[in-house]
Design a protein around this motif. Structure first.
Motif, mmCIF file in Angstrom:
data_model
loop_
_atom_site.group_PDB
_atom_site.id
_atom_site.type_symbol
_atom_site.label_atom_id
_atom_site.label_comp_id
_atom_site.label_asym_id
_atom_site.label_seq_id
_atom_site.Cartn_x
_atom_site.Cartn_y
_atom_site.Cartn_z
ATOM 1 N N PHE A 110 0.824 -1.204 0.000
ATOM 2 C CA PHE A 110 0.000 0.000 0.000
ATOM 3 C C PHE A 110 0.859 1.255 0.000
ATOM 4 C CE2 PHE A 110 -2.704 -2.916 2.842
ATOM 5 C CZ PHE A 110 -3.355 -3.474 1.755
ATOM 6 N N GLU A 111 0.346 2.307 -0.616
ATOM 7 C CA GLU A 111 1.024 3.601 -0.648
ATOM 8 C C GLU A 111 0.003 4.703 -0.373
ATOM 9 O OE1 GLU A 111 3.709 6.345 -3.707
ATOM 10 O OE2 GLU A 111 2.611 4.609 -4.449
ATOM 11 N N VAL A 112 0.308 5.568 0.585
ATOM 12 C CA VAL A 112 -0.602 6.661 0.935
ATOM 13 C C VAL A 112 -0.539 7.739 -0.144
ATOM 14 C CG1 VAL A 112 -1.191 8.428 2.629
ATOM 15 C CG2 VAL A 112 -0.321 6.214 3.398
ATOM 16 N N ARG A 113 -1.682 7.981 -0.776
ATOM 17 C CA ARG A 113 -1.730 8.989 -1.840
ATOM 18 C C ARG A 113 -2.853 10.011 -1.606
ATOM 19 N NH1 ARG A 113 -0.156 5.939 -6.594
ATOM 20 N NH2 ARG A 113 -1.277 7.408 -7.932
ATOM 21 N N TYR A 114 -3.635 9.812 -0.537
ATOM 22 C CA TYR A 114 -4.758 10.710 -0.269
ATOM 23 C C TYR A 114 -4.922 10.820 1.240
ATOM 24 C CZ TYR A 114 -9.513 12.650 -0.386
ATOM 25 O OH TYR A 114 -10.617 13.454 -0.210
ATOM 26 N N VAL A 115 -4.989 12.034 1.744
ATOM 27 C CA VAL A 115 -5.191 12.254 3.184
ATOM 28 C C VAL A 115 -6.324 13.260 3.371
ATOM 29 C CG1 VAL A 115 -2.861 11.652 3.944
ATOM 30 C CG2 VAL A 115 -3.340 13.996 3.200
ATOM 31 N N ALA A 116 -7.119 13.046 4.385
ATOM 32 C CA ALA A 116 -8.242 13.927 4.681
ATOM 33 C C ALA A 116 -8.409 14.044 6.187
ATOM 34 C CB ALA A 116 -9.529 13.389 4.041
ATOM 35 N N ASN B 117 -15.097 15.381 5.235
ATOM 36 C CA ASN B 117 -16.550 15.420 5.059
ATOM 37 C C ASN B 117 -16.961 15.489 3.597
ATOM 38 O OD1 ASN B 117 -17.564 15.756 7.968
ATOM 39 N ND2 ASN B 117 -16.028 17.370 7.818
ATOM 40 N N ASP B 118 -16.017 15.799 2.715
ATOM 41 C CA ASP B 118 -16.302 15.963 1.296
ATOM 42 C C ASP B 118 -15.978 14.669 0.551
ATOM 43 O OD1 ASP B 118 -16.646 16.739 -1.329
ATOM 44 O OD2 ASP B 118 -15.523 18.612 -1.127
ATOM 45 N N VAL B 119 -16.969 13.805 0.441
ATOM 46 C CA VAL B 119 -16.769 12.501 -0.189
ATOM 47 C C VAL B 119 -16.447 12.646 -1.675
ATOM 48 C CG1 VAL B 119 -17.809 10.231 -0.605
ATOM 49 C CG2 VAL B 119 -18.326 11.468 1.508
ATOM 50 N N THR B 120 -16.920 13.734 -2.281
ATOM 51 C CA THR B 120 -16.675 13.910 -3.714
ATOM 52 C C THR B 120 -15.186 14.055 -4.018
ATOM 53 O OG1 THR B 120 -16.959 16.332 -3.579
ATOM 54 C CG2 THR B 120 -18.914 15.006 -4.040
ATOM 55 N N LYS B 121 -14.417 14.637 -3.079
ATOM 56 C CA LYS B 121 -12.970 14.757 -3.275
ATOM 57 C C LYS B 121 -12.321 13.379 -3.299
ATOM 58 C CE LYS B 121 -12.361 19.260 -3.447
ATOM 59 N NZ LYS B 121 -11.673 19.994 -2.379
ATOM 60 N N ALA B 122 -12.755 12.508 -2.400
ATOM 61 C CA ALA B 122 -12.217 11.150 -2.389
ATOM 62 C C ALA B 122 -12.623 10.391 -3.647
ATOM 63 C CB ALA B 122 -12.695 10.405 -1.146
ATOM 64 N N ALA C 269 -13.143 11.659 -6.515
ATOM 65 C CA ALA C 269 -12.305 12.165 -7.604
ATOM 66 C C ALA C 269 -10.913 11.540 -7.544
ATOM 67 C CB ALA C 269 -12.214 13.686 -7.522
ATOM 68 N N ALA C 270 -10.396 11.333 -6.326
ATOM 69 C CA ALA C 270 -9.088 10.694 -6.172
ATOM 70 C C ALA C 270 -9.139 9.257 -6.673
ATOM 71 C CB ALA C 270 -8.648 10.738 -4.713
ATOM 72 N N VAL C 271 -10.248 8.577 -6.412
ATOM 73 C CA VAL C 271 -10.414 7.213 -6.921
ATOM 74 C C VAL C 271 -10.406 7.225 -8.449
ATOM 75 C CG1 VAL C 271 -12.017 5.269 -7.092
ATOM 76 C CG2 VAL C 271 -11.678 6.409 -4.886
ATOM 77 N N LYS C 272 -11.117 8.176 -9.021
ATOM 78 C CA LYS C 272 -11.237 8.249 -10.484
ATOM 79 C C LYS C 272 -9.892 8.493 -11.152
ATOM 80 C CE LYS C 272 -14.047 10.372 -14.106
ATOM 81 N NZ LYS C 272 -15.157 11.327 -14.394
ATOM 82 N N ARG C 273 -9.033 9.310 -10.510
ATOM 83 C CA ARG C 273 -7.740 9.594 -11.132
ATOM 84 C C ARG C 273 -6.650 8.597 -10.726
ATOM 85 N NH1 ARG C 273 -8.152 14.028 -7.337
ATOM 86 N NH2 ARG C 273 -6.609 13.778 -5.655
ATOM 87 N N GLY C 274 -7.047 7.576 -9.917
ATOM 88 C CA GLY C 274 -6.112 6.507 -9.568
ATOM 89 C C GLY C 274 -5.261 6.766 -8.358
ATOM 90 N N ASP C 275 -5.665 7.713 -7.497
ATOM 91 C CA ASP C 275 -4.889 8.035 -6.303
ATOM 92 C C ASP C 275 -5.451 7.417 -5.029
ATOM 93 O OD1 ASP C 275 -2.913 9.511 -7.531
ATOM 94 O OD2 ASP C 275 -4.022 11.393 -7.402
ATOM 95 N N CYS C 276 -6.516 6.651 -5.132
ATOM 96 C CA CYS C 276 -7.111 6.062 -3.927
ATOM 97 C C CYS C 276 -7.994 4.881 -4.321
ATOM 98 C CB CYS C 276 -7.927 7.115 -3.176
ATOM 99 S SG CYS C 276 -8.659 6.531 -1.636
ATOM 100 N N ALA C 277 -7.634 3.690 -3.849
ATOM 101 C CA ALA C 277 -8.452 2.507 -4.111
ATOM 102 C C ALA C 277 -9.395 2.216 -2.952
ATOM 103 C CB ALA C 277 -7.565 1.298 -4.372
ATOM 104 N N ALA D 242 -20.378 5.607 -2.244
ATOM 105 C CA ALA D 242 -19.711 6.223 -3.388
ATOM 106 C C ALA D 242 -18.740 5.257 -4.069
ATOM 107 C CB ALA D 242 -18.969 7.479 -2.943
ATOM 108 N N GLY D 243 -18.732 4.002 -3.624
ATOM 109 C CA GLY D 243 -17.881 2.995 -4.252
ATOM 110 C C GLY D 243 -16.498 2.878 -3.664
ATOM 111 N N ILE D 244 -16.298 3.431 -2.449
ATOM 112 C CA ILE D 244 -14.969 3.434 -1.821
ATOM 113 C C ILE D 244 -14.989 2.510 -0.606
ATOM 114 C CG2 ILE D 244 -13.170 4.865 -0.800
ATOM 115 C CD1 ILE D 244 -14.583 7.288 -2.162
ATOM 116 N N PRO D 245 -14.279 1.382 -0.631
ATOM 117 C CA PRO D 245 -14.213 0.527 0.547
ATOM 118 C C PRO D 245 -13.616 1.272 1.740
ATOM 119 C CG PRO D 245 -13.422 -0.641 -1.393
ATOM 120 C CD PRO D 245 -13.566 0.802 -1.785
ATOM 121 N N VAL D 246 -14.148 1.005 2.918
ATOM 122 C CA VAL D 246 -13.707 1.655 4.149
ATOM 123 C C VAL D 246 -13.206 0.586 5.117
ATOM 124 C CG1 VAL D 246 -14.389 3.087 6.113
ATOM 125 C CG2 VAL D 246 -15.403 3.503 3.856
#
Length: 371
Positions: A29-35, A77-82, A84-92, A115-119
């Motif tokens: 795993f590699e951290v590419r998105y932080v919130a 709190n902004d799920v749309t940002k996450a 978008a990160a999934v869409k561009r390949g920065d968060c699985a 939103a299709g993001i496993p937690v």
């Protein structure tokens, strides 16, 4: 192997920092998105944590900063940002170390999954959700198999939620499971936990309350300690979990002036079949549970370590055993009221928090649910 990009929710908190440190050189795993909270959003991660970097593993100014220090913190709190990160390949998928109200966390984790993001969550909010697995990888890996049913129940496509249990039970659940697997039923447990201040997050318990003191109350801890094992030992029936009927557990949870490492003083009562002390030592020493072929990076080679010294285990000396992922047990002896008693130590922010979450994610990947 190409690393899987991951995100961390609550990345600036105590557990979030531990995720950053433990994932710095992770082979999968590699951290590419932080919130984090809105007050941290828009800042560099290094700026957002600033003088409150408290992870016990890794130095923000050293190699561990490479994965995350230069990332821009988003609003959790902004799920749309996450998305978008999934869409561009920065968060699985995301690790959740959110620190907010239970209802808020439940709603937010549900929103990410929808939103299709496993937690893969460290938070307590969804531990009692009927179709969410509460995993200790060595104990109940089969509980992950409810995930397809969870997705079907909710109408989710790719997203789902899996959680880890409370840090206070990590010191005795694996030893308990090893005994149960060996055929020795446990009827009753009395456990007194001596819990480190890092378990309360940052800035934690005020110094004038904890220095030279023991605080004999941690809100909600005793209930979690007594009840969560029953779900972990339970079973999937239909579309949800059904708790195990026992063992009965009585817990005393105390905050003590130790930085990291929870200690548990445990007494067990067996049923009609009672193992000898030597048999218990053999069971615990031989216990592995996870198939070696899975080769999970965070899994301890020796999940349970027996200490024979009369004054061990101790948090300062034993919390880091096996990368902080093992349970160290000592003072195993007969009990004058029940059958046996022992003292166990585990690292609360590694095994009991971020490290346990990472191991759960590794298990979920190995089972085909991530990646």
């Amino acid at each position: 192997m190409e690393k899987i990009p991951v995100g961390i929710l609550g990345a600036t908190g105590m557990v979030g920092q531990q995720y950053i440190a433990l994932l710095a050189n992770h082979p999968w795993f590699e951290v590419r998105y932080v919130a984090a909270s809105p007050r941290s959003a828009g800042k560099l991660y290094s700026e957002a944590v600033g003088g409150k970097w408290n992870a016990t593993r890794g130095d923000l100014g050293g190699t561990s900063r490479l994965d995350a220090a230069s990332l821009i913190v988003e609003d959790a709190n902004d799920v749309t940002k996450a998305a978008a990160a999934v869409k561009r390949g920065d968060c699985a998928f995301v690790f959740s170390a959110l620190e907010m109200g239970k209802d808020e966390i439940t709603a937010l984790e549900d929103s990410y999954a929808a939103a299709g993001i496993p937690v893969v969550s460290n938070a307590s909010a969804n531990r009692w959700t009927s179709d969410v697995p509460m995993l200790i990888a060595e104990v109940n890996p089969g509980h992950a198999d409810i995930i397809p049913l969870q997705k079907k129940n909710r109408g989710w496509d790719k997203g789902f939620i899996a959680v880890k249990p409370n840090c206070s039970i990590q010191s005795y659940m694996t030893p308990l499971w090893a005994l149960l697997q060996a055929g020795y039923g446990v009827q009753r447990i009395i456990v007194s936990t001596l819990q480190a201040v890092s378990g309360g997050g940052y800035p934690g318990v005020p110094s004038l309350d904890i220095v030279d003191n023991v605080v004999p109350y941690i809100g909600g801890e005793e209930e979690k300690t007594e009840q969560e094992p029953l779900k972990i030992l339970g079973s999937i029936q239909g579309n949800s979990f059904v708790n195990a009927p026992g063992p009965k557990i009585s817990a005393h949870c105390n905050r003590v002036p130790v930085i990291d490492g929870h200690t548990a003083c445990v007494s067990l009562e067996f049923g009609a079949k009672k193992p000898s002390i030597d048999e218990i030592k053999r069971i615990w020493t031989d216990f592995r549970a996870l198939p070696q072929e899975l080769d999970l990076p965070m899994a301890p080679n020796q999940p349970i370590i027996i200490r024979e010294e009369p004054n061990r285990p101790q948090p300062r000396k034993d919390r880091d055993a096996e990368k902080g992922m093992a349970v160290s047990i000592g003072r195993l002896r007969p009990c004058n009221v029940f059958d046996i008693r022992f003292v166990a130590v585990s690292h609360n922010t590694v095994r009991g928090a971020a490290g346990g979450g990472i191991l759960n994610a590794e298990l979920l990947k190995a089972k085909g649910y991530l990646g």
